[in-house]
Design a protein around this motif. Structure first.
Motif, PDB file in Angstrom:
ATOM      1  N   ALA A 261       1.319  93.172 -16.881  1.00  0.00           N
ATOM      2  CA  ALA A 261       1.497  91.893 -17.591  1.00  0.00           C
ATOM      3  C   ALA A 261       0.330  91.684 -18.557  1.00  0.00           C
ATOM      4  CB  ALA A 261       1.581  90.746 -16.587  1.00  0.00           C
ATOM      5  N   PRO A 262       0.575  90.968 -19.642  1.00  0.00           N
ATOM      6  CA  PRO A 262      -0.509  90.726 -20.599  1.00  0.00           C
ATOM      7  C   PRO A 262      -1.739  90.114 -19.919  1.00  0.00           C
ATOM      8  CG  PRO A 262       1.589  89.924 -21.462  1.00  0.00           C
ATOM      9  CD  PRO A 262       1.820  90.317 -20.033  1.00  0.00           C
ATOM     10  N   ALA A 263      -2.904  90.548 -20.346  1.00  0.00           N
ATOM     11  CA  ALA A 263      -4.163  90.060 -19.764  1.00  0.00           C
ATOM     12  C   ALA A 263      -4.318  88.553 -19.934  1.00  0.00           C
ATOM     13  CB  ALA A 263      -5.343  90.799 -20.390  1.00  0.00           C
ATOM     14  N   THR A 264      -3.676  87.998 -20.952  1.00  0.00           N
ATOM     15  CA  THR A 264      -3.786  86.561 -21.220  1.00  0.00           C
ATOM     16  C   THR A 264      -2.851  85.714 -20.358  1.00  0.00           C
ATOM     17  OG1 THR A 264      -2.170  86.800 -22.996  1.00  0.00           O
ATOM     18  CG2 THR A 264      -4.512  86.929 -23.622  1.00  0.00           C
ATOM     19  N   ALA A 265      -1.956  86.368 -19.621  1.00  0.00           N
ATOM     20  CA  ALA A 265      -0.986  85.633 -18.797  1.00  0.00           C
ATOM     21  C   ALA A 265      -1.705  84.930 -17.647  1.00  0.00           C
ATOM     22  CB  ALA A 265       0.066  86.587 -18.248  1.00  0.00           C
ATOM     23  N   SER A 266      -1.277  83.701 -17.373  1.00  0.00           N
ATOM     24  CA  SER A 266      -1.811  82.985 -16.214  1.00  0.00           C
ATOM     25  C   SER A 266      -1.359  83.719 -14.954  1.00  0.00           C
ATOM     26  CB  SER A 266      -1.292  81.547 -16.194  1.00  0.00           C
ATOM     27  OG  SER A 266       0.094  81.543 -15.894  1.00  0.00           O
TER      28      SER A 266
ATOM     29  N   ASP B 237       2.309  83.184 -14.348  1.00  0.00           N
ATOM     30  CA  ASP B 237       3.132  83.831 -15.371  1.00  0.00           C
ATOM     31  C   ASP B 237       3.166  85.347 -15.182  1.00  0.00           C
ATOM     32  OD1 ASP B 237       3.894  81.432 -16.522  1.00  0.00           O
ATOM     33  OD2 ASP B 237       2.303  81.481 -18.047  1.00  0.00           O
ATOM     34  N   ALA B 238       2.056  85.928 -14.722  1.00  0.00           N
ATOM     35  CA  ALA B 238       2.039  87.361 -14.422  1.00  0.00           C
ATOM     36  C   ALA B 238       2.982  87.650 -13.252  1.00  0.00           C
ATOM     37  CB  ALA B 238       0.619  87.820 -14.103  1.00  0.00           C
ATOM     38  N   VAL B 239       2.959  86.782 -12.249  1.00  0.00           N
ATOM     39  CA  VAL B 239       3.872  86.927 -11.116  1.00  0.00           C
ATOM     40  C   VAL B 239       5.314  86.767 -11.596  1.00  0.00           C
ATOM     41  CG1 VAL B 239       4.616  85.887  -8.933  1.00  0.00           C
ATOM     42  CG2 VAL B 239       2.187  86.279  -9.358  1.00  0.00           C
ATOM     43  N   ALA B 240       5.560  85.816 -12.481  1.00  0.00           N
ATOM     44  CA  ALA B 240       6.911  85.594 -13.004  1.00  0.00           C
ATOM     45  C   ALA B 240       7.430  86.838 -13.730  1.00  0.00           C
ATOM     46  CB  ALA B 240       6.927  84.387 -13.939  1.00  0.00           C
ATOM     47  N   THR B 241       6.562  87.509 -14.455  1.00  0.00           N
ATOM     48  CA  THR B 241       6.944  88.750 -15.130  1.00  0.00           C
ATOM     49  C   THR B 241       7.404  89.793 -14.107  1.00  0.00           C
ATOM     50  OG1 THR B 241       5.395  88.315 -16.932  1.00  0.00           O
ATOM     51  CG2 THR B 241       6.104  90.590 -16.647  1.00  0.00           C
ATOM     52  N   ALA B 242       6.678  89.882 -13.008  1.00  0.00           N
ATOM     53  CA  ALA B 242       7.050  90.819 -11.942  1.00  0.00           C
ATOM     54  C   ALA B 242       8.383  90.424 -11.311  1.00  0.00           C
ATOM     55  CB  ALA B 242       5.946  90.879 -10.888  1.00  0.00           C
ATOM     56  N   LEU B 243       8.579  89.126 -11.081  1.00  0.00           N
ATOM     57  CA  LEU B 243       9.836  88.662 -10.488  1.00  0.00           C
ATOM     58  C   LEU B 243      11.023  88.949 -11.399  1.00  0.00           C
ATOM     59  CD1 LEU B 243       8.754  85.238  -8.914  1.00  0.00           C
ATOM     60  CD2 LEU B 243       8.906  87.493  -7.819  1.00  0.00           C
ATOM     61  N   ASP B 244      10.818  88.826 -12.701  1.00  0.00           N
ATOM     62  CA  ASP B 244      11.884  89.155 -13.657  1.00  0.00           C
ATOM     63  C   ASP B 244      12.305  90.621 -13.533  1.00  0.00           C
ATOM     64  OD1 ASP B 244      12.335  86.691 -14.869  1.00  0.00           O
ATOM     65  OD2 ASP B 244      10.864  87.036 -16.455  1.00  0.00           O
TER      66      ASP B 244
ATOM     67  N   ARG C 172      -6.031  89.791  -7.738  1.00  0.00           N
ATOM     68  CA  ARG C 172      -7.486  89.910  -7.588  1.00  0.00           C
ATOM     69  C   ARG C 172      -8.022  91.059  -8.436  1.00  0.00           C
ATOM     70  NH1 ARG C 172      -6.062  88.207  -2.356  1.00  0.00           N
ATOM     71  NH2 ARG C 172      -5.885  90.348  -1.582  1.00  0.00           N
ATOM     72  N   ALA C 173      -7.276  92.161  -8.518  1.00  0.00           N
ATOM     73  CA  ALA C 173      -7.683  93.297  -9.347  1.00  0.00           C
ATOM     74  C   ALA C 173      -7.693  92.928 -10.827  1.00  0.00           C
ATOM     75  CB  ALA C 173      -6.760  94.492  -9.098  1.00  0.00           C
ATOM     76  N   ARG C 174      -6.899  91.920 -11.194  1.00  0.00           N
ATOM     77  CA  ARG C 174      -6.887  91.425 -12.576  1.00  0.00           C
ATOM     78  C   ARG C 174      -8.007  90.425 -12.830  1.00  0.00           C
ATOM     79  NH1 ARG C 174      -1.970  91.528 -15.657  1.00  0.00           N
ATOM     80  NH2 ARG C 174      -2.381  89.410 -16.387  1.00  0.00           N
ATOM     81  N   GLY C 175      -8.785  90.115 -11.784  1.00  0.00           N
ATOM     82  CA  GLY C 175      -9.905  89.186 -11.943  1.00  0.00           C
ATOM     83  C   GLY C 175      -9.599  87.763 -11.521  1.00  0.00           C
ATOM     84  N   VAL C 176      -8.451  87.541 -10.911  1.00  0.00           N
ATOM     85  CA  VAL C 176      -8.104  86.199 -10.451  1.00  0.00           C
ATOM     86  C   VAL C 176      -8.845  85.949  -9.137  1.00  0.00           C
ATOM     87  CG1 VAL C 176      -6.230  84.659  -9.726  1.00  0.00           C
ATOM     88  CG2 VAL C 176      -5.842  86.337 -11.560  1.00  0.00           C
ATOM     89  N   ALA C 177      -9.578  84.859  -9.081  1.00  0.00           N
ATOM     90  CA  ALA C 177     -10.372  84.533  -7.892  1.00  0.00           C
ATOM     91  C   ALA C 177      -9.492  83.913  -6.811  1.00  0.00           C
ATOM     92  CB  ALA C 177     -11.491  83.563  -8.272  1.00  0.00           C
ATOM     93  N   GLU C 178     -10.035  83.906  -5.606  1.00  0.00           N
ATOM     94  CA  GLU C 178      -9.379  83.209  -4.494  1.00  0.00           C
ATOM     95  C   GLU C 178      -9.760  81.740  -4.554  1.00  0.00           C
ATOM     96  OE1 GLU C 178      -7.096  83.933  -2.372  1.00  0.00           O
ATOM     97  OE2 GLU C 178      -6.960  86.023  -2.892  1.00  0.00           O
ATOM     98  N   PRO C 179      -8.932  80.836  -4.156  1.00  0.00           N
ATOM     99  CA  PRO C 179      -7.629  81.054  -3.544  1.00  0.00           C
ATOM    100  C   PRO C 179      -6.486  81.163  -4.547  1.00  0.00           C
ATOM    101  CG  PRO C 179      -8.145  78.728  -3.425  1.00  0.00           C
ATOM    102  CD  PRO C 179      -9.337  79.416  -4.081  1.00  0.00           C
TER     103      PRO C 179
END
Length: 190
Positions: free
Chosen positions: A73-78, A81-88, A134-141
């Motif tokens: 997914a694009p690096a700029t995706a929230s 939105d990145a999850v939504a791309t995967a669900l699509d 997390r690998a994309r840099g998204v922090a917890e939680p």
């Protein structure tokens, strides 16, 4: 010794689904599945660990698809939105298997052990999505919340899609469910 015949895995899956539908999951044996497919029990166990796995064999492929699509997914995706791309991407695969998905879910819904197994598989999908976030840099939680919300959206969309009488693609149900989630999280009303 029997001669090798192509598509043993597909034949076993078809035989199992037919028997589960006719007799019920609990009343169906591996011996009966193999016989219906024209194969041996040994061949069955080469492809599946047990009769449950006929219903869940695609889990690893689904997880791979979700993770790979989220990763791309694009690096700029929230995160959501990145999850939504995967669900699509997953929804597009399911669209090719609607009737099979309906039959499978009917078998799972009728058996507590299988419902539990389904929940475990969904939890594994959420964990894999969270790790990818997390690998994309998204922090917890945020990573775990987005992944769990995504799987909840997937589950609700899937249930609505298999129950639907129309020909709409599963992706339409995914987007509707995502929109509802956004309304809920924004404190608005549907």
């Amino acid at each position: 010794m029997s001669r090798w015949e192509p598509n043993a895995r597909g034949r076993l899956e078809q035989a199992a689904m037919e028997l589960y539908g006719e007799r019920g999951y609990e009343q169906t044996t591996v011996t009966e599945i193999a016989a219906r497919a024209g194969l041996t029990e040994r061949t069955f166990f080469r492809h599946y660990a047990d009769k449950r796995e006929v219903l869940f064999a695609g889990s690893a492929s689904l997880q791979g698809l979700l993770v790979d699509t989220l990763t791309g997914a694009p690096a700029t995706a929230s995160p959501i939105d990145a999850v939504a791309t995967a669900l699509d991407a997953a929804a597009a695969v399911f669209d090719e298997r609607r009737e099979q998905s309906r039959r499978r879910q009917k078998v799972i819904s009728a058996n507590a052990e299988l419902r539990e197994r389904e929940l475990i598989k969904l939890a594994s999908l959420a964990a894999a999505l969270a790790e990818s976030l997390r690998a994309r840099g998204v922090a917890e939680p945020a990573a775990s919340l987005a992944a769990e919300a995504g799987i909840a959206v997937f589950k609700v969309a899937f249930e609505r899609w298999i129950a639907g009488a129309d020909d709409r693609a599963m992706g339409a149900y995914v987007h509707e469910s995502l929109d509802e989630l956004k309304v809920v999280t924004a404190g608005g009303r549907a």
